[in-house]
Design a protein around this motif. Structure first.
Motif, PDB file in Angstrom:
ATOM      1  N   GLY A 240       0.813  -1.212   0.000  1.00  0.00           N
ATOM      2  CA  GLY A 240       0.000   0.000   0.000  1.00  0.00           C
ATOM      3  C   GLY A 240       0.847   1.263   0.000  1.00  0.00           C
ATOM      4  N   VAL A 241       1.965   1.244   0.739  1.00  0.00           N
ATOM      5  CA  VAL A 241       2.860   2.407   0.758  1.00  0.00           C
ATOM      6  C   VAL A 241       3.428   2.655  -0.635  1.00  0.00           C
ATOM      7  CG1 VAL A 241       5.073   3.252   1.595  1.00  0.00           C
ATOM      8  CG2 VAL A 241       3.450   2.243   3.187  1.00  0.00           C
ATOM      9  N   VAL A 242       3.868   1.585  -1.300  1.00  0.00           N
ATOM     10  CA  VAL A 242       4.451   1.723  -2.638  1.00  0.00           C
ATOM     11  C   VAL A 242       3.406   2.241  -3.624  1.00  0.00           C
ATOM     12  CG1 VAL A 242       5.499   0.483  -4.561  1.00  0.00           C
ATOM     13  CG2 VAL A 242       6.189  -0.039  -2.219  1.00  0.00           C
ATOM     14  N   LEU A 243       2.213   1.639  -3.596  1.00  0.00           N
ATOM     15  CA  LEU A 243       1.158   2.071  -4.510  1.00  0.00           C
ATOM     16  C   LEU A 243       0.717   3.498  -4.205  1.00  0.00           C
ATOM     17  CD1 LEU A 243      -1.024  -1.170  -4.694  1.00  0.00           C
ATOM     18  CD2 LEU A 243       0.574  -0.296  -6.404  1.00  0.00           C
ATOM     19  N   GLY A 244       0.664   3.847  -2.903  1.00  0.00           N
ATOM     20  CA  GLY A 244       0.277   5.203  -2.538  1.00  0.00           C
ATOM     21  C   GLY A 244       1.284   6.232  -3.024  1.00  0.00           C
ATOM     22  N   ALA A 245       2.570   5.943  -2.847  1.00  0.00           N
ATOM     23  CA  ALA A 245       3.606   6.865  -3.320  1.00  0.00           C
ATOM     24  C   ALA A 245       3.557   7.010  -4.831  1.00  0.00           C
ATOM     25  CB  ALA A 245       4.990   6.371  -2.873  1.00  0.00           C
ATOM     26  N   ALA A 246       3.373   5.889  -5.530  1.00  0.00           N
ATOM     27  CA  ALA A 246       3.272   5.951  -6.991  1.00  0.00           C
ATOM     28  C   ALA A 246       2.028   6.731  -7.414  1.00  0.00           C
ATOM     29  CB  ALA A 246       3.229   4.534  -7.574  1.00  0.00           C
ATOM     30  N   GLY A 247       0.933   6.558  -6.672  1.00  0.00           N
ATOM     31  CA  GLY A 247      -0.288   7.302  -6.984  1.00  0.00           C
ATOM     32  C   GLY A 247      -0.106   8.798  -6.806  1.00  0.00           C
ATOM     33  N   ILE A 248       0.604   9.206  -5.747  1.00  0.00           N
ATOM     34  CA  ILE A 248       0.859  10.629  -5.513  1.00  0.00           C
ATOM     35  C   ILE A 248       1.707  11.217  -6.637  1.00  0.00           C
ATOM     36  CG2 ILE A 248       2.091  12.239  -4.016  1.00  0.00           C
ATOM     37  CD1 ILE A 248       1.142  10.639  -1.639  1.00  0.00           C
ATOM     38  N   VAL A 249       2.730  10.480  -7.059  1.00  0.00           N
ATOM     39  CA  VAL A 249       3.568  10.946  -8.169  1.00  0.00           C
ATOM     40  C   VAL A 249       2.733  11.093  -9.437  1.00  0.00           C
ATOM     41  CG1 VAL A 249       5.518  10.363  -9.651  1.00  0.00           C
ATOM     42  CG2 VAL A 249       5.672   9.981  -7.190  1.00  0.00           C
ATOM     43  N   GLY A 250       1.871  10.117  -9.690  1.00  0.00           N
ATOM     44  CA  GLY A 250       1.036  10.182 -10.883  1.00  0.00           C
ATOM     45  C   GLY A 250       0.045  11.335 -10.845  1.00  0.00           C
ATOM     46  N   VAL A 251      -0.590  11.553  -9.684  1.00  0.00           N
ATOM     47  CA  VAL A 251      -1.541  12.650  -9.546  1.00  0.00           C
ATOM     48  C   VAL A 251      -0.856  13.995  -9.732  1.00  0.00           C
ATOM     49  CG1 VAL A 251      -3.003  13.866  -7.897  1.00  0.00           C
ATOM     50  CG2 VAL A 251      -3.182  11.398  -8.107  1.00  0.00           C
ATOM     51  N   ASN A 252       0.319  14.154  -9.140  1.00  0.00           N
ATOM     52  CA  ASN A 252       1.056  15.410  -9.298  1.00  0.00           C
ATOM     53  C   ASN A 252       1.452  15.647 -10.747  1.00  0.00           C
ATOM     54  OD1 ASN A 252       0.936  16.148  -6.595  1.00  0.00           O
ATOM     55  ND2 ASN A 252       2.828  15.104  -6.076  1.00  0.00           N
ATOM     56  N   ALA A 253       1.861  14.581 -11.427  1.00  0.00           N
ATOM     57  CA  ALA A 253       2.256  14.730 -12.825  1.00  0.00           C
ATOM     58  C   ALA A 253       1.068  15.145 -13.691  1.00  0.00           C
ATOM     59  CB  ALA A 253       2.858  13.415 -13.337  1.00  0.00           C
ATOM     60  N   ILE A 254      -0.085  14.517 -13.460  1.00  0.00           N
ATOM     61  CA  ILE A 254      -1.277  14.849 -14.244  1.00  0.00           C
ATOM     62  C   ILE A 254      -1.753  16.262 -13.922  1.00  0.00           C
ATOM     63  CG2 ILE A 254      -3.691  14.250 -14.645  1.00  0.00           C
ATOM     64  CD1 ILE A 254      -2.944  11.338 -14.137  1.00  0.00           C
ATOM     65  N   ALA A 255      -1.752  16.600 -12.625  1.00  0.00           N
ATOM     66  CA  ALA A 255      -2.218  17.933 -12.224  1.00  0.00           C
ATOM     67  C   ALA A 255      -1.307  19.026 -12.768  1.00  0.00           C
ATOM     68  CB  ALA A 255      -2.299  18.019 -10.704  1.00  0.00           C
ATOM     69  N   SER A 256       0.010  18.794 -12.712  1.00  0.00           N
ATOM     70  CA  SER A 256       0.950  19.796 -13.212  1.00  0.00           C
ATOM     71  C   SER A 256       0.815  19.993 -14.716  1.00  0.00           C
ATOM     72  CB  SER A 256       2.387  19.389 -12.864  1.00  0.00           C
ATOM     73  OG  SER A 256       2.560  19.284 -11.463  1.00  0.00           O
ATOM     74  N   ALA A 257       0.443  18.911 -15.414  1.00  0.00           N
ATOM     75  CA  ALA A 257       0.319  19.010 -16.866  1.00  0.00           C
ATOM     76  C   ALA A 257      -1.030  19.561 -17.319  1.00  0.00           C
ATOM     77  CB  ALA A 257       0.550  17.634 -17.494  1.00  0.00           C
ATOM     78  N   THR A 258      -1.984  19.660 -16.379  1.00  0.00           N
ATOM     79  CA  THR A 258      -3.325  20.094 -16.778  1.00  0.00           C
ATOM     80  C   THR A 258      -3.778  21.368 -16.064  1.00  0.00           C
ATOM     81  OG1 THR A 258      -4.239  18.534 -15.141  1.00  0.00           O
ATOM     82  CG2 THR A 258      -4.064  17.768 -17.439  1.00  0.00           C
ATOM     83  N   ILE A 259      -4.126  21.262 -14.788  1.00  0.00           N
ATOM     84  CA  ILE A 259      -4.813  22.377 -14.132  1.00  0.00           C
ATOM     85  C   ILE A 259      -4.010  23.056 -13.036  1.00  0.00           C
ATOM     86  CG2 ILE A 259      -7.079  21.395 -14.608  1.00  0.00           C
ATOM     87  CD1 ILE A 259      -7.131  20.329 -11.760  1.00  0.00           C
ATOM     88  N   ALA A 260      -2.978  22.424 -12.502  1.00  0.00           N
ATOM     89  CA  ALA A 260      -2.269  22.975 -11.342  1.00  0.00           C
ATOM     90  C   ALA A 260      -0.875  23.449 -11.745  1.00  0.00           C
ATOM     91  CB  ALA A 260      -2.162  21.934 -10.232  1.00  0.00           C
ATOM     92  N   PRO A 261      -0.389  24.520 -11.095  1.00  0.00           N
ATOM     93  CA  PRO A 261       0.967  24.998 -11.414  1.00  0.00           C
ATOM     94  C   PRO A 261       2.066  24.144 -10.810  1.00  0.00           C
ATOM     95  CG  PRO A 261       0.014  26.334  -9.670  1.00  0.00           C
ATOM     96  CD  PRO A 261      -1.072  25.398 -10.124  1.00  0.00           C
TER      97      PRO A 261
END
Length: 243
Positions: A178-199
Motif C-alpha cells: 500500500g505504501v508503494v502504490l500510494g507513493a506511486a499514486g501521488i507521483v502520478g496525480v502530481n504529474a497529471i495535475a501539473s500538466a493540466t490544471i495545477a501549477p
C-alpha cells in the motif's frame, strides 16, 4: 504581455473596489524581464505572471500602509539558496520553506485534525473488514491442513498461533504494498495535475507516512484477527477426515 508595457511606461494601478473613491496610483515600469528572469512578464513557476514592486507601493495599493500590516516576504528560487539568503537578509525573522509537510501542524488545525481522525477510523474499519474476510476465507479453505496439525498433536493454541501469525504477516506485507502504490499514486496525480490544471504538486508524501501506514495496517490486523481465529477454532478433525 498581459499589460502591454515596456520600459519607461507609466501604469495606472487601481486601489480596488473597497477604495474606489481614491485616485489610482501611477507607477513607472523600470524594466521588463524575459520569461525565465523572474522580474516580469510570464516568468516563474507554472507560467504565472510576476510583477516586482516596492513593498511600500504594494502596502499602499492593498491598504496595509497603516501599521505595517504586511508582515511576510515571499522569496522565490532554489530552496537552499533562497532559505540562506532570506536568513542572512532577515536574521530576526522566521524563515519557512513552502511545500514541505510538517505533521505537527496537523494538531494546530481543528478541522484538519478531525478529518484525519475520521479518515483513520474509516481506514481501520475498511482494512479490518477486508483482512477479516480474506483471512476467514483462507482459513476455511485450509481446514484440512489445520485438521492434520491437530491429528499429529499440535494443540489448539499452536494452531491458532499459526493463523494469527499468518494474519499479521499478510497485513504487514499488504501495508508495504500500500505504501508503494500510494507513493506511486501521488507521483502520478502530481504529474497529471501539473500538466493540466495545477501549477505544481497538489499532493505530498512525507516519510512519516511509512510507519503510520504500517501501524494502521497492524492495528487493523489486530481488530480483524478474532474472526479467522474463530473459524480455525471451530475446525473439527473428524469432520475434515470425512471430507
Amino acid at each position: 504581455d498581459r499589460l502591454g508595457a515596456s520600459d519607461g511606461d507609466e501604469l495606472h494601478v487601481s486601489r480596488g473596489p473597497m477604495r474606489s473613491n481614491e485616485t489610482a496610483v501611477t507607477v513607472t515600469v523600470a524594466a521588463v524581464g524575459d520569461a525565465g528572469g523572474g522580474e516580469g512578464g510570464e516568468g516563474g513557476e507554472g507560467g504565472a505572471p510576476i510583477a516586482l514592486v516596492h513593498t511600500s507601493e504594494l502596502q499602499s495599493l492593498s491598504g496595509a500602509e497603516d501599521g505595517q500590516l504586511a508582515d511576510r516576504v515571499l522569496v522565490w528560487g532554489e530552496t537552499d539558496a533562497a532559505q540562506s539568503a532570506a536568513t542572512d537578509a532577515y536574521p530576526d525573522a522566521s524563515v519557512e520553506v513552502a511545500g514541505r509537510t510538517d505533521p505537527a501542524a496537523l494538531f494546530e488545525d481543528g478541522l484538519a485534525f478531525a478529518t484525519s481522525v475520521i479518515a483513520l477510523v474509516v481506514g481501520v474499519t475498511i482494512c479490518a473488514s477486508f483482512v477479516a474476510t480474506t483471512m476467514g476465507m483462507t482459513v476455511d479453505e485450509d481446514r484440512q491442513t489445520l485438521a492434520v496439525l491437530e491429528s499429529i498433536g499440535v494443540p489448539t493454541r499452536g494452531r491458532l498461533a499459526v493463523v494469527a501469525i499468518s494474519t499479521g504477516i499478510t497485513t504487514f506485507v499488504g501495508s508495504l504494498a500500500g505504501v508503494v502504490l500510494g507513493a506511486a499514486g501521488i507521483v502520478g496525480v502530481n504529474a497529471i495535475a501539473s500538466a493540466t490544471i495545477a501549477p505544481g504538486a497538489v499532493a505530498q508524501f512525507h516519510p512519516l507516512f511509512v510507519p503510520y501506514a504500517i501501524a494502521v495496517a497492524l492495528l487493523s490486523g489486530l481488530v480483524a484477527v478474532p474472526y479467522p481465529l474463530a473459524v480455525a477454532a471451530r475446525t473439527s478433525v473428524l469432520s475434515e477426515v470425512g471430507r
